[in-house]
Design a protein around this motif. Structure first.
Motif, mmCIF file in Angstrom:
data_model
loop_
_atom_site.group_PDB
_atom_site.id
_atom_site.type_symbol
_atom_site.label_atom_id
_atom_site.label_comp_id
_atom_site.label_asym_id
_atom_site.label_seq_id
_atom_site.Cartn_x
_atom_site.Cartn_y
_atom_site.Cartn_z
ATOM 1 N N LEU A 24 0.837 -1.207 0.000
ATOM 2 C CA LEU A 24 0.000 0.000 0.000
ATOM 3 C C LEU A 24 0.869 1.254 0.000
ATOM 4 C CD1 LEU A 24 -2.755 1.442 0.289
ATOM 5 C CD2 LEU A 24 -2.526 1.158 2.771
ATOM 6 N N ILE A 25 1.914 1.251 0.834
ATOM 7 C CA ILE A 25 2.850 2.386 0.856
ATOM 8 C C ILE A 25 3.504 2.534 -0.515
ATOM 9 C CG2 ILE A 25 4.957 3.310 1.902
ATOM 10 C CD1 ILE A 25 4.200 1.639 4.423
ATOM 11 N N PHE A 26 3.915 1.410 -1.099
ATOM 12 C CA PHE A 26 4.521 1.429 -2.432
ATOM 13 C C PHE A 26 3.562 2.049 -3.447
ATOM 14 C CE2 PHE A 26 4.982 -0.408 -6.636
ATOM 15 C CZ PHE A 26 6.339 -0.307 -6.887
ATOM 16 N N ALA A 27 2.288 1.627 -3.411
ATOM 17 C CA ALA A 27 1.309 2.130 -4.383
ATOM 18 C C ALA A 27 1.092 3.630 -4.238
ATOM 19 C CB ALA A 27 -0.015 1.385 -4.219
ATOM 20 N N LEU A 28 0.999 4.124 -3.002
ATOM 21 C CA LEU A 28 0.794 5.559 -2.789
ATOM 22 C C LEU A 28 2.012 6.360 -3.269
ATOM 23 C CD1 LEU A 28 -0.865 5.498 0.755
ATOM 24 C CD2 LEU A 28 -1.984 6.068 -1.418
ATOM 25 N N CYS A 29 3.214 5.877 -2.958
ATOM 26 C CA CYS A 29 4.426 6.570 -3.409
ATOM 27 C C CYS A 29 4.544 6.520 -4.932
ATOM 28 C CB CYS A 29 5.662 5.950 -2.762
ATOM 29 S SG CYS A 29 5.810 6.286 -0.986
ATOM 30 N N PHE A 30 4.168 5.387 -5.527
ATOM 31 C CA PHE A 30 4.197 5.259 -6.987
ATOM 32 C C PHE A 30 3.266 6.285 -7.630
ATOM 33 C CE2 PHE A 30 2.588 3.548 -10.990
ATOM 34 C CZ PHE A 30 3.753 3.171 -11.641
ATOM 35 N N LEU A 31 2.057 6.450 -7.070
ATOM 36 C CA LEU A 31 1.106 7.408 -7.621
ATOM 37 C C LEU A 31 1.607 8.845 -7.466
ATOM 38 C CD1 LEU A 31 -2.277 5.825 -6.455
ATOM 39 C CD2 LEU A 31 -1.388 5.965 -8.798
ATOM 40 N N ILE A 32 2.261 9.135 -6.341
ATOM 41 C CA ILE A 32 2.837 10.473 -6.153
ATOM 42 C C ILE A 32 3.840 10.769 -7.260
ATOM 43 C CG2 ILE A 32 4.343 11.880 -4.692
ATOM 44 C CD1 ILE A 32 3.123 10.393 -2.266
ATOM 45 N N VAL A 33 4.725 9.823 -7.510
ATOM 46 C CA VAL A 33 5.776 10.025 -8.505
ATOM 47 C C VAL A 33 5.199 10.014 -9.918
ATOM 48 C CG1 VAL A 33 7.945 9.095 -9.410
ATOM 49 C CG2 VAL A 33 7.526 9.090 -6.958
ATOM 50 N N LEU A 34 4.168 9.195 -10.162
ATOM 51 C CA LEU A 34 3.498 9.170 -11.469
ATOM 52 C C LEU A 34 2.918 10.545 -11.794
ATOM 53 C CD1 LEU A 34 2.308 7.042 -13.723
ATOM 54 C CD2 LEU A 34 0.182 7.434 -12.487
ATOM 55 N N LEU A 35 2.194 11.130 -10.836
ATOM 56 C CA LEU A 35 1.601 12.453 -11.056
ATOM 57 C C LEU A 35 2.676 13.530 -11.126
ATOM 58 C CD1 LEU A 35 -1.538 12.202 -8.734
ATOM 59 C CD2 LEU A 35 -1.454 12.074 -11.221
ATOM 60 N N ASP A 36 3.770 13.316 -10.391
ATOM 61 C CA ASP A 36 4.910 14.230 -10.474
ATOM 62 C C ASP A 36 5.438 14.258 -11.906
ATOM 63 O OD1 ASP A 36 7.395 15.618 -10.008
ATOM 64 O OD2 ASP A 36 7.286 14.966 -7.922
ATOM 65 N N GLY A 37 5.619 13.076 -12.499
ATOM 66 C CA GLY A 37 6.091 12.995 -13.879
ATOM 67 C C GLY A 37 5.115 13.598 -14.866
ATOM 68 N N PHE A 38 3.823 13.347 -14.666
ATOM 69 C CA PHE A 38 2.784 13.896 -15.542
ATOM 70 C C PHE A 38 2.817 15.418 -15.522
ATOM 71 C CE2 PHE A 38 -1.395 15.568 -16.433
ATOM 72 C CZ PHE A 38 -1.874 14.794 -17.479
ATOM 73 N N ASP A 39 2.809 16.000 -14.324
ATOM 74 C CA ASP A 39 2.750 17.460 -14.209
ATOM 75 C C ASP A 39 4.043 18.130 -14.661
ATOM 76 O OD1 ASP A 39 0.200 17.301 -13.333
ATOM 77 O OD2 ASP A 39 0.569 17.936 -11.281
ATOM 78 N N THR A 40 5.184 17.464 -14.426
ATOM 79 C CA THR A 40 6.463 18.035 -14.843
ATOM 80 C C THR A 40 6.568 18.115 -16.363
ATOM 81 O OG1 THR A 40 7.566 17.195 -12.854
ATOM 82 C CG2 THR A 40 8.968 17.790 -14.719
ATOM 83 N N ALA A 41 6.150 17.040 -17.036
ATOM 84 C CA ALA A 41 6.311 16.963 -18.495
ATOM 85 C C ALA A 41 5.191 17.658 -19.265
ATOM 86 C CB ALA A 41 6.385 15.493 -18.932
ATOM 87 N N ALA A 42 4.075 17.961 -18.592
ATOM 88 C CA ALA A 42 2.900 18.491 -19.297
ATOM 89 C C ALA A 42 3.213 19.741 -20.115
ATOM 90 C CB ALA A 42 1.790 18.788 -18.286
ATOM 91 N N ALA A 187 -6.280 15.229 -10.323
ATOM 92 C CA ALA A 187 -5.845 13.884 -9.916
ATOM 93 C C ALA A 187 -5.120 13.869 -8.569
ATOM 94 C CB ALA A 187 -4.980 13.263 -11.011
ATOM 95 N N PRO A 188 -4.166 14.787 -8.304
ATOM 96 C CA PRO A 188 -3.507 14.746 -6.999
ATOM 97 C C PRO A 188 -4.413 15.132 -5.830
ATOM 98 C CG PRO A 188 -2.642 16.553 -8.345
ATOM 99 C CD PRO A 188 -3.475 15.702 -9.234
ATOM 100 N N VAL A 189 -5.501 15.863 -6.086
ATOM 101 C CA VAL A 189 -6.453 16.156 -5.013
ATOM 102 C C VAL A 189 -7.071 14.854 -4.501
ATOM 103 C CG1 VAL A 189 -8.658 17.253 -4.449
ATOM 104 C CG2 VAL A 189 -6.952 18.499 -5.796
ATOM 105 N N VAL A 190 -7.401 13.966 -5.426
ATOM 106 C CA VAL A 190 -7.932 12.655 -5.051
ATOM 107 C C VAL A 190 -6.878 11.863 -4.282
ATOM 108 C CG1 VAL A 190 -8.857 10.477 -5.935
ATOM 109 C CG2 VAL A 190 -9.470 12.638 -7.049
ATOM 110 N N LEU A 191 -5.638 11.956 -4.733
ATOM 111 C CA LEU A 191 -4.554 11.221 -4.082
ATOM 112 C C LEU A 191 -4.334 11.697 -2.647
ATOM 113 C CD1 LEU A 191 -2.221 9.196 -4.179
ATOM 114 C CD2 LEU A 191 -0.808 10.974 -5.215
ATOM 115 N N ILE A 192 -4.477 13.005 -2.399
ATOM 116 C CA ILE A 192 -4.281 13.538 -1.044
ATOM 117 C C ILE A 192 -5.229 12.868 -0.058
ATOM 118 C CG2 ILE A 192 -4.557 15.585 0.412
ATOM 119 C CD1 ILE A 192 -3.573 17.232 -1.985
ATOM 120 N N VAL A 193 -6.470 12.664 -0.473
ATOM 121 C CA VAL A 193 -7.452 12.008 0.404
ATOM 122 C C VAL A 193 -6.972 10.609 0.782
ATOM 123 C CG1 VAL A 193 -9.821 11.164 0.572
ATOM 124 C CG2 VAL A 193 -9.345 13.327 -0.602
ATOM 125 N N LEU A 194 -6.466 9.854 -0.202
ATOM 126 C CA LEU A 194 -5.958 8.507 0.065
ATOM 127 C C LEU A 194 -4.739 8.553 0.976
ATOM 128 C CD1 LEU A 194 -6.211 6.986 -3.546
ATOM 129 C CD2 LEU A 194 -7.898 6.923 -1.696
#
Length: 464
Positions: A24-42, A187-194
């Protein structure tokens, strides 16, 4: 384990199967970094639309393309010491909130100046989030799988960047370029809740800070019920060089200084390549004769290759990690040069871009795991964060580099030849790190082997 009054946290994690809680910790950290990559490259994917809608030139875009990178640098440099002082969880939650709000606000910018300001603020959040996600997951990993799992988590960054390209190619013609930034904010607003519901504090951090035993026991019990009988917890750090020091004092101490500088240089050069290409490839390919949609989709293949980092993580857990990544950077230089030689053939270009991206991102994505393993708990967040933060200036340099090469009217092949050179410099930096820190590395390997032998003895005794 349940009969022991005093438990070493890392040994406990090493001995247990990787639990649902750790996944679960892995999945949350993965999603943080996934959205980080999305927003950085956008911003790179919407750049051609900005040129068309606002009537600006390619050199005019350099500040807005690099604004987030300045923010990323500032966010990383500031968040590492904060995380070592205030904890990983708090800094992660705040940083994700910052880049969510700022990316959403970017969607409503009406000129380059306002977009540049919001991209800088977005970068502050992005820069703080990534190193703390790396630190948190590394501190919940068993030692023998740390590089593999950290690399697998960090591979979310290039995957997020690639996802941004594929979504942008579909969304921009349908809904306009602003829709990409709206998605990057919602998308990261949803992630913050999780994260508020499920993200724990680092158990190694809690022990290092002397937090209540009950709190540590509660977290470790979610990994295994064997922790329930423990009366106290402690950490055994392999290196004694960090005694009495914390944060930047550890990172720049005599035992770590040369290795630190080489990590900074290698990561800096890797990001020169990454941002020079992720920000400018859609435009360069379009100028080379590809239609805009094909140019965007082809460029999106470059960050997609980061999934190869999982294989590198496996290699790093078994062989010399410095040498593995150094080889990756050397191959990167050759592959980037090759892109410039196949401009006229779309099929070959697609293949070489994907190959170059796989090699380059595999090496770059492996760097945080290398840094996390290099530093002790008292300086790990700062060490990882400062490598990422200093490296961001390489991203800034990469963004301005291609703008300057365009101003000098260099040809397509010449641009890629110049961009390949930082790969060779990164290779040299990791070779220097390998030979400049033999004492620290040998002590670390000896400690890891001793820890493994102790775990094996305990397991054998338990079996009898």
């Amino acid at each position: 384990m349940s009969n022991k009054a005093d438990v070493d946290v890392q040994t406990f994690i090493n001995e247990q199967p990787f639990s649902r809680f750790q996944w679960l910790i892995f999945a949350l950290c993965f999603l943080i970094v996934l959205l980080d990559g999305f927003d950085t490259a956008a911003i790179g994917y919407i750049a051609p639309s900005l040129i068309q809608e606002w009537g600006v030139t390619k050199p005019d875009l350099a500040p807005v393309l690099s604004a987030a990178l300045f923010g990323l640098a500032a966010g990383a440099l500031g968040s590492g010491p904060l995380s070592d002082r205030l904890g990983r969880r708090l800094v992660l939650n705040v940083s994700v909130l910052v880049f969510a709000v700022a990316c959403l606000a970017s969607a409503f910018a009406h000129d380059l100046h306002s977009l540049t300001v919001w991209r800088f603020i977005t970068g502050l959040g992005l820069g703080a989030a990534m190193p703390n996600a790396v630190t948190l997951i590394s501190e919940y990993c068993p030692a023998k799988r740390r590089a593999l799992l950290t690399n697998a988590m960090f591979s979310g960054f290039p995957l997020g960047a690639a996802l941004g390209g594929f979504l942008a190619a579909w969304m921009i013609p349908q809904f306009g370029w602003r829709s990409v930034l709206v998605l990057g904010g919602v998308a990261p607003v949803v992630l913050i809740v999780l994260m508020l519901l499920w993200m724990p504090e680092s158990v190694r951090y809690m022990v290092a800070k002397g937090m209540p035993t009950e709190r540590v026991r509660a977290v470790l019990s979610r990994i295994s019920a064997a922790a329930a009988g423990a009366r106290s917890f402690h950490l055994t750090e392999v290196s004694s060089a960090a005694e009495g020091k914390r944060g930047l004092a550890v990172v720049l101490s005599r035992s770590y200084a040369v290795g630190t500088l080489m990590l900074w240089l290698a990561y800096f050069m890797g990001l020169v390549i990454f941002y020079a290409l992720i920000n400018w490839m859609p435009i360069l390919f379009k100028d080379a004769g590809l239609d805009p949609k094909t140019a965007t989709l082809t460029a999106a293949l470059f960050p997609l290759g980061g999934c190869g980092a999982i294989f590198f993580g496996w290699l790093m857990d078994r062989f010399n990690a410095n040498r593995i990544i150094a080889i990756g950077y050397a191959l990167t230089a050759a592959a980037i040069y090759a892109i410039g030689q196949v401009a006229g053939e779309v099929g070959a270009l697609v293949l070489v871009v994907f190959l170059a991206g796989t090699i380059m991102n595999t090496a770059q994505v492996s760097m945080p795991a290398l840094a996390a393993a290099f530093y002790p708990t008292q300086g790990r967040a700062t060490g990882v964060a400062w490598m990422l933060g200093i490296g961001r200036f390489g991203g800034i340099a990469g963004s301005f580099l291609v703008a300057e090469l365009a101003r000098q009217k260099l040809g397509f092949s010449e641009v890629f030849m110049v961009v390949a050179i930082p790969g060779l410099i990164a290779t040299a930096a990791l070779i220097v790190k390998q030979f400049a820190e033999p004492g620290v590395e040998r002590e670390r390997r000896t400690g890891t082997e001793a820890e493994a032998r102790a775990s094996l003895r305990e397991a054998t005794q338990g079996a009898h």
